[in-house]
Design an enzyme around this catalytic site. Structure first.
Site, PDB file in Angstrom:
ATOM      1  N   GLY A  14       0.801  -1.222   0.000  1.00 56.59           N
ATOM      2  CA  GLY A  14       0.000   0.000   0.000  1.00 56.59           C
ATOM      3  C   GLY A  14       0.835   1.273   0.000  1.00 56.59           C
ATOM      4  N   ASN A  15       1.952   1.276   0.754  1.00 50.41           N
ATOM      5  CA  ASN A  15       2.697   2.532   0.896  1.00 50.41           C
ATOM      6  C   ASN A  15       3.453   2.951  -0.360  1.00 50.41           C
ATOM      7  OD1 ASN A  15       4.458   0.326   1.469  1.00 50.41           O
ATOM      8  ND2 ASN A  15       5.945   1.793   2.266  1.00 50.41           N
ATOM      9  N   LYS A 132     -13.158  -8.909   5.643  1.00 52.88           N
ATOM     10  CA  LYS A 132     -12.404  -7.714   5.286  1.00 52.88           C
ATOM     11  C   LYS A 132     -13.312  -6.488   5.244  1.00 52.88           C
ATOM     12  CE  LYS A 132      -8.961  -6.320   1.913  1.00 52.88           C
ATOM     13  NZ  LYS A 132      -7.955  -5.974   2.911  1.00 52.88           N
ATOM     14  N   LYS A 217      -3.511  -9.347  -2.244  1.00 48.44           N
ATOM     15  CA  LYS A 217      -2.630  -9.143  -3.400  1.00 48.44           C
ATOM     16  C   LYS A 217      -1.345  -9.984  -3.337  1.00 48.44           C
ATOM     17  CE  LYS A 217       0.781  -6.019  -1.931  1.00 48.44           C
ATOM     18  NZ  LYS A 217       0.585  -6.234  -0.535  1.00 48.44           N
ATOM     19  N   LYS A 279       1.879 -12.558   3.383  1.00 51.60           N
ATOM     20  CA  LYS A 279       3.156 -12.396   2.671  1.00 51.60           C
ATOM     21  C   LYS A 279       4.008 -13.658   2.852  1.00 51.60           C
ATOM     22  CE  LYS A 279       3.187  -7.468   3.577  1.00 51.60           C
ATOM     23  NZ  LYS A 279       2.336  -7.114   2.433  1.00 51.60           N
TER      24      LYS A 279
HETATM   25  P1  ADP Z   1       1.225  -3.964   2.701  1.00 52.93           P
HETATM   26  O1  ADP Z   1       0.425  -2.753   2.341  1.00 52.93           O
HETATM   27  O2  ADP Z   1       2.633  -3.851   2.248  1.00 52.93           O
HETATM   28  O3  ADP Z   1       0.568  -5.264   2.325  1.00 52.93           O
HETATM   29  P2  ADP Z   1       0.639  -4.641   5.496  1.00 52.93           P
HETATM   30  O4  ADP Z   1       0.265  -3.581   6.465  1.00 52.93           O
HETATM   31  O5  ADP Z   1      -0.429  -5.558   5.025  1.00 52.93           O
HETATM   32  O6  ADP Z   1       1.353  -3.878   4.297  1.00 52.93           O
HETATM   33  O7  ADP Z   1       1.823  -5.549   6.092  1.00 52.93           O
HETATM   34  C1  ADP Z   1       3.011  -4.960   6.578  1.00 52.93           C
HETATM   35  C2  ADP Z   1       2.900  -4.789   8.084  1.00 52.93           C
HETATM   36  O8  ADP Z   1       2.950  -6.062   8.729  1.00 52.93           O
HETATM   37  C3  ADP Z   1       4.034  -4.043   8.733  1.00 52.93           C
HETATM   38  O9  ADP Z   1       3.863  -2.649   8.669  1.00 52.93           O
HETATM   39  C4  ADP Z   1       4.013  -4.574  10.179  1.00 52.93           C
HETATM   40  O10 ADP Z   1       3.384  -3.647  11.027  1.00 52.93           O
HETATM   41  C5  ADP Z   1       3.150  -5.818  10.115  1.00 52.93           C
HETATM   42  N1  ADP Z   1       3.707  -7.029  10.721  1.00 52.93           N
HETATM   43  C6  ADP Z   1       2.973  -7.926  11.443  1.00 52.93           C
HETATM   44  N2  ADP Z   1       3.712  -8.942  11.854  1.00 52.93           N
HETATM   45  C7  ADP Z   1       4.972  -8.728  11.404  1.00 52.93           C
HETATM   46  C8  ADP Z   1       6.203  -9.454  11.509  1.00 52.93           C
HETATM   47  N3  ADP Z   1       6.265 -10.620  12.148  1.00 52.93           N
HETATM   48  N4  ADP Z   1       7.302  -8.946  10.916  1.00 52.93           N
HETATM   49  C9  ADP Z   1       7.239  -7.771  10.260  1.00 52.93           C
HETATM   50  N5  ADP Z   1       6.094  -7.030  10.127  1.00 52.93           N
HETATM   51  C10 ADP Z   1       4.976  -7.495  10.692  1.00 52.93           C
HETATM   52 MG    MG Z   2      -1.257  -6.135   3.127  1.00 56.72          MG
END
Ligand code: ADP
Ligand code: MG
Length: 316
Positions: A14-15, A132, A217, A279
């Site tokens: 997203g960022n 969601k 995604k 992820k």
């Molecule tokens: P994106 O938009 O890239 O999909 P998300 O917010 O869905 O971003 O996922 C990234 C976030 O996952 C990070 O900002 C972090 O706060 C969170 N996160 C949760 N668990 C973990 C972990 N074990 N290691 C790293 N980040 C984590």
């Molecule tokens: Mg995400």
């Protein structure tokens, strides 16, 4: 004939398009995309073959609000059509930014966005448990009116802030346009595909039909990477990589790890369902399905992540 360079699927978080504190104006999104495109263009210029997958969380939320708020003037479109709208809009700005950056570098590669449908299973348990939250917040009265019109919607209280629509997030099965994407990539084009996880569709006899859902995604990027025989799946987000004990004093970045070991952490429930979980799952599935390397890294470290010196590097 010389062997073609391996394909890398880049999944943009997203960022890359909208930062958490920003409002979501066109200019903000455009500026963020431009700086991401600069990094990607450098790699393309060095000969990397890339397919770009991007998220659409805030954008599809905004599109749904536009449709809902405008319903007294024009009929709102269903959620899958809203997803298609965001693929078009985001594809357009990513494509234009990449074209500009590539022409600055005198690289003559073609850039194209493919409106992409992703097949889901209509019997996926996710359809029984919409999870969601998307779109606007409603009052109880607004919710009741909406439900009288559309009994298929699920609208629930969202952490004390009002009522919000919940949609299912089914597992992606296959990318409908994968062959078209493969042809473009083989022809050295830079492709943007599966935006927002793809437009969710089911098969009804010999027809495809859009369905009310939002696909993750990262999981969709894995389906695409696997089916076009990519070598690398690189998931870019806003943290350095995958941490154990994330957010605690003793958090630890996993920099090089095998699929087996990452799977053991995942089974222990080390990664949150709505963010890092998918992820890690995508990274594991890709390697299980024939991929060579999965990387989860910070967007700003893209170059080093590709070289193998940043982020969490996962191999079999
Ligand atoms: P994106 O938009 O890239 O999909 P998300 O917010 O869905 O971003 O996922 C990234 C976030 O996952 C990070 O900002 C972090 O706060 C969170 N996160 C949760 N668990 C973990 C972990 N074990 N290691 C790293 N980040 C984590
Ligand atoms: Mg995400």
């Amino acid at each position: 004939m010389p062997r073609q360079t391996p394909i890398t699927v880049l999944a943009l978080g997203g960022n890359a398009i909208l930062q958490r504190k920003q409002q979501g104006t066109f200019d903000e999104q455009y500026e963020n995309v431009r700086s991401t495109a600069t990094q990607i263009a450098t790699l393309v210029d060095q000969g990397l073959r890339v397919v770009i997958v991007h998220g659409n969380g805030p954008q599809i939320g905004a599109t749904v609000i536009r449709h809902e708020m405008g319903r007294t003037k024009v009929p709102p479109l269903p959620l899958h059509a809203c997803g298609a709208e965001t693929q078009g809009f985001l594809g357009y700005i990513i494509q234009q930014s990449l074209q500009d950056e590539l022409s600055k570098r005198q690289t003559s590669k073609a850039v194209a966005t493919v409106v992409t449908q992703v097949l889901v299973d209509r019997n996926d348990p996710a359809f029984k448990h919409p999870s969601k939250p998307i779109g606007p917040f409603y009052t109880k009265a607004q919710r009741d009116t909406l439900l009288r019109e559309r009994s298929d919607l699920v609208i629930e209280e969202d952490s004390g802030r009002g009522y919000r629509r919940l949609v299912p997030s089914p597992d992606p099965k296959a990318v409908i346009e994968d062959e078209a994407i493969r042809v473009l990539v083989d022809d050295e084009s830079v492709v943007i595909a599966c935006g927002g996880g793809g437009i969710p569709v089911i098969r009804q006899g010999n027809r495809l039909q859009g369905i009310e859902a939002v696909i993750d995604k990262d999981l969709a990027a894995e389906r695409l990477a696997t089916s076009i025989h990519a070598e690398n799946l690189v998931i870019l987000t806003d943290v350095e990589g995958v941490y154990t004990n994330y957010g605690k004093q003793d958090q630890h970045l996993l920099s090089k790890i095998s699929r087996d070991e990452l799977e053991r952490y995942a089974k222990k429930g080390s990664f949150s369902a709505g963010s890092m979980g998918p992820k890690v799952e995508a990274a594991i599935r890709f390697l299980r399905n024939g991929g060579k390397r999965s990387v989860i890294a910070n967007l700003g470290d893209l170059g080093r992540a590709i070289k193998g010196s940043a982020g969490t590097q996962v191999t079999n």
